[in-house]
Enzyme design. Structure first.
Site, PDB file in Angstrom:
ATOM      1  N   TYR A 144       1.042  -1.273   0.038  1.00 25.80           N
ATOM      2  CA  TYR A 144      -0.130  -0.063  -0.130  1.00 25.80           C
ATOM      3  C   TYR A 144       0.879   1.205  -0.051  1.00 25.80           C
ATOM      4  O   TYR A 144       1.982   1.336   0.800  1.00 25.80           O
ATOM      5  CB  TYR A 144      -0.981   0.091   1.111  1.00 25.80           C
ATOM      6  CG  TYR A 144      -1.816   1.090   1.425  1.00 25.80           C
ATOM      7  CD1 TYR A 144      -2.737   1.395   0.490  1.00 25.80           C
ATOM      8  CD2 TYR A 144      -1.659   2.244   2.209  1.00 25.80           C
ATOM      9  CE1 TYR A 144      -3.568   2.642   0.582  1.00 25.80           C
ATOM     10  CE2 TYR A 144      -2.322   3.202   2.468  1.00 25.80           C
ATOM     11  CZ  TYR A 144      -3.380   3.302   1.664  1.00 25.80           C
ATOM     12  OH  TYR A 144      -4.399   4.495   1.769  1.00 25.80           O
ATOM     13  N   ASP A 239       9.447   2.832  -0.493  1.00 27.67           N
ATOM     14  CA  ASP A 239       8.433   3.371   0.418  1.00 27.67           C
ATOM     15  C   ASP A 239       8.380   3.307   1.778  1.00 27.67           C
ATOM     16  O   ASP A 239       8.237   2.048   2.053  1.00 27.67           O
ATOM     17  CB  ASP A 239       6.886   3.176  -0.028  1.00 27.67           C
ATOM     18  CG  ASP A 239       5.929   3.854   0.966  1.00 27.67           C
ATOM     19  OD1 ASP A 239       6.219   4.677   1.705  1.00 27.67           O
ATOM     20  OD2 ASP A 239       4.513   3.724   0.426  1.00 27.67           O
ATOM     21  N   LYS A 267       4.422   9.381   8.520  1.00 27.35           N
ATOM     22  CA  LYS A 267       4.001   8.769   9.804  1.00 27.35           C
ATOM     23  C   LYS A 267       4.842   9.317  10.949  1.00 27.35           C
ATOM     24  O   LYS A 267       4.924  10.436  11.398  1.00 27.35           O
ATOM     25  CB  LYS A 267       4.250   7.174   9.888  1.00 27.35           C
ATOM     26  CG  LYS A 267       2.742   6.832   8.829  1.00 27.35           C
ATOM     27  CD  LYS A 267       2.374   5.463   8.821  1.00 27.35           C
ATOM     28  CE  LYS A 267       1.076   5.332   8.091  1.00 27.35           C
ATOM     29  NZ  LYS A 267       1.263   4.140   7.059  1.00 27.35           N
TER      30      LYS A 267
HETATM   31  C1  LIG Z   1       0.492   4.694   5.641  1.00 33.66           C
HETATM   32  C2  LIG Z   1       1.244   4.776   4.317  1.00 33.66           C
HETATM   33  C3  LIG Z   1       1.227   5.333   3.314  1.00 33.66           C
HETATM   34  C4  LIG Z   1       0.297   6.422   3.230  1.00 33.66           C
HETATM   35  O1  LIG Z   1       0.386   7.461   4.310  1.00 33.66           O
HETATM   36  P1  LIG Z   1      -0.926   8.419   4.361  1.00 33.66           P
HETATM   37  O2  LIG Z   1      -0.281   9.577   5.209  1.00 33.66           O
HETATM   38  O3  LIG Z   1      -1.710   7.794   5.059  1.00 33.66           O
HETATM   39  O4  LIG Z   1      -1.262   9.126   3.244  1.00 33.66           O
HETATM   40  C5  LIG Z   1       2.030   5.093   2.355  1.00 33.66           C
HETATM   41  N1  LIG Z   1       2.796   4.137   2.280  1.00 33.66           N
HETATM   42  C6  LIG Z   1       2.798   3.210   3.193  1.00 33.66           C
HETATM   43  C7  LIG Z   1       3.959   2.161   3.115  1.00 33.66           C
HETATM   44  C8  LIG Z   1       2.115   3.476   4.524  1.00 33.66           C
HETATM   45  O5  LIG Z   1       2.174   2.465   5.328  1.00 33.66           O
END
Ligand SMILES: *Cc1c(COP(=O)(O)O)cnc(C)c1O
Length: 435
Positions: A144, A239, A267
């Protein structure tokens, strides 16, 4: 555990907010329950409006590495609020956080701040496309990267839980530029490059996959994948929105020894405020406006409150010993969970790295989305609900990670394991009645 006020609050919320929540997985729909409404949180504890207190392993889905309401973060925020909360103009703190981030992630030669992880990955992809002049991207099934159109294709967690790998509203021609392959399957990626190599702008991957539950890359997988990208002139985007500061001090790229072309963060870097970032190789980043032609912007990007919370958090994370202690605590918890599951006779796969973990209710190894999806969701649900009733706040989905903070104590872990023994016993009971 009583939840009368939460039940009323949820009913009221559903009148005004679709599904009653501002992000789908919060609704508890896939565990056939209703969510506690939160009143406050401090350290490792989160409290709902009914007065129940839980030990929190969700931690706002990862950001709260220092626990909730850390005193230094709170006072830094209060001080900044006095000075104004947004200027839409450059500040010293933005250069400071860019420089600090490089101490943790040496690959971040330059960085651009945004306000969410979704924005970070979406912008990194545009930049990769603008830099290479190519349109296609490769992502991994169950990974994701936020909810932008081209990335909400075979995405994990919320999407996996709700069984909508492709959301309505995403034009087919946009989804068609996203090629998907299974995680940990190098041969599948080689086939995609053999067929489409000259059209692929970038491969985007979670350094450790956290959105199908925690799935680790196999030995040598990430370096081999990076080599494949290089050979075909595609960029590697790692990511680390979730895994940054979580898999280790320097994220998954430090653990697995790669230096990606671009990195996405989010995060933890916001210390609980909305921040994302992407960055990497200077020659790529200099394609970004206003230095270069690829457009990207944000009214609240580099927001002073968010940057201050982030800087204060990074300051407290400078010492590598913080990460060693977190990992040791996570290992103790996970070994305890394994023992409790074994005693109860529930087959599980407990995965962990740094301060992240997942208990898969599966007798088989979990290496990708397909094997994660074979978990016993009924057993998970009973485990989840029993944990909640015993004061342990976990993500309401098999396809998520648990997180620890520096605030979690040995007593918290002991209380969690006591609850887990009851929860695994309850899970065995449903597994047995099925046969
Ligand atoms: C949470 C997450 C996102 C998205 O971040 P948001 O701040 O919720 O838009 C993207 N990539 C990864 C791996 C994530 O865990």
């Amino acid at each position: 555990m009583k939840q009368t006020k939460s039940a009323a609050a949820f009913a009221a919320a559903r009148k005004y907010i679709p599904g009653g929540v501002n992000s789908p997985v919060r609704s508890y729909r896939n565990v056939d329950a209703e969510p506690p409404f939160i009143a406050k949180a401090s350290g490792s504890r989160i409290c709902d409006i009914d007065g129940n207190e839980y030990i929190d392993y969700v931690l706002s889905w990862g950001p709260m590495l220092l626990g909730h309401a850390h005193p230094q973060v709170v006072s830094a925020l209060a001080a900044q609020a006095e000075l104004g909360t947004s200027y839409g103009a450059p500040t010293l703190a933005e250069t400071e956080i860019a420089r600090r981030l490089q101490d943790f992630f040496p690959a971040l030669e330059m960085v651009r701040l945004v306000s969410s992880g979704t924005e970070a990955t979406m912008s990194a992809l545009r930049l990769a496309r603008g830099f290479t002049g190519r349109d296609k991207i490769v992502k991994f099934i169950g990974c994701y990267h936020g909810h932008s159109d081209g990335l909400l294709v075979k995405a994990g967690s919320g999407a996996a839980t709700f069984g909508v790998p492709d959301s309505p509203g995403i034009p087919a021609e946009i989804a068609a530029d996203t090629l998907t392959v299974p995680y940990n399957d190098l041969a599948a990626l080689e086939r995609v490059f053999a067929a489409e190599g000259e059209h692929i702008a970038a491969v985007i991957i979670e350094g450790v996959a956290g959105n199908m539950g925690l799935v680790l890359p196999q030995e040598g997988y990430l370096p081999a994948l990076h080599e494949l990208c290089r050979r075909h002139g595609a960029l590697l985007i790692v990511d680390e929105v979730m895994s940054g500061f979580r898999a280790s001090r320097g994220g998954a790229q430090e653990v697995y020894g790669i230096r990606p072309d671009l990195i996405c963060l989010g995060k933890v870097i916001g210390g609980g405020l909305p921040v994302g970032a992407f960055g990497g190789r200077r020659e790529v980043m200099e394609h970004l406006a206003p230095a270069g032609p690829v457009y990207q912007a944000g009214t609240l990007s580099g927001n002073p409150l968010a940057v201050r919370a982030g800087l204060t958090t990074l300051e407290l994370l400078r010492d590598p010993a913080v990460f060693a202690a977190l990992a040791a605590k996570t290992e103790r918890l996970c070994r305890g969970l394994e023992d409790a599951a074994r005693e109860a006779g529930v087959p599980v796969q407990v995965h962990r790295i740094g301060s992240m973990f997942t208990v898969f209710f599966s007798a088989e190894p979990v290496t990708d989305y397909a094997s994660a999806a074979r978990s016993d969701l009924r057993a998970f649900n009973v485990y989840f609900m029993t944990m909640l009733e015993n004061g342990i706040y976990l993500a309401p989905s098999q396809f998520e990670c648990g997180f620890l903070s520096t605030a979690h104590s040995d007593a918290d872990i002991a209380a969690t394991l006591a609850a887990a023994r009851r929860a695994f016993a309850a899970a065995t009971a449903v597994q047995n009645e099925k046969h």
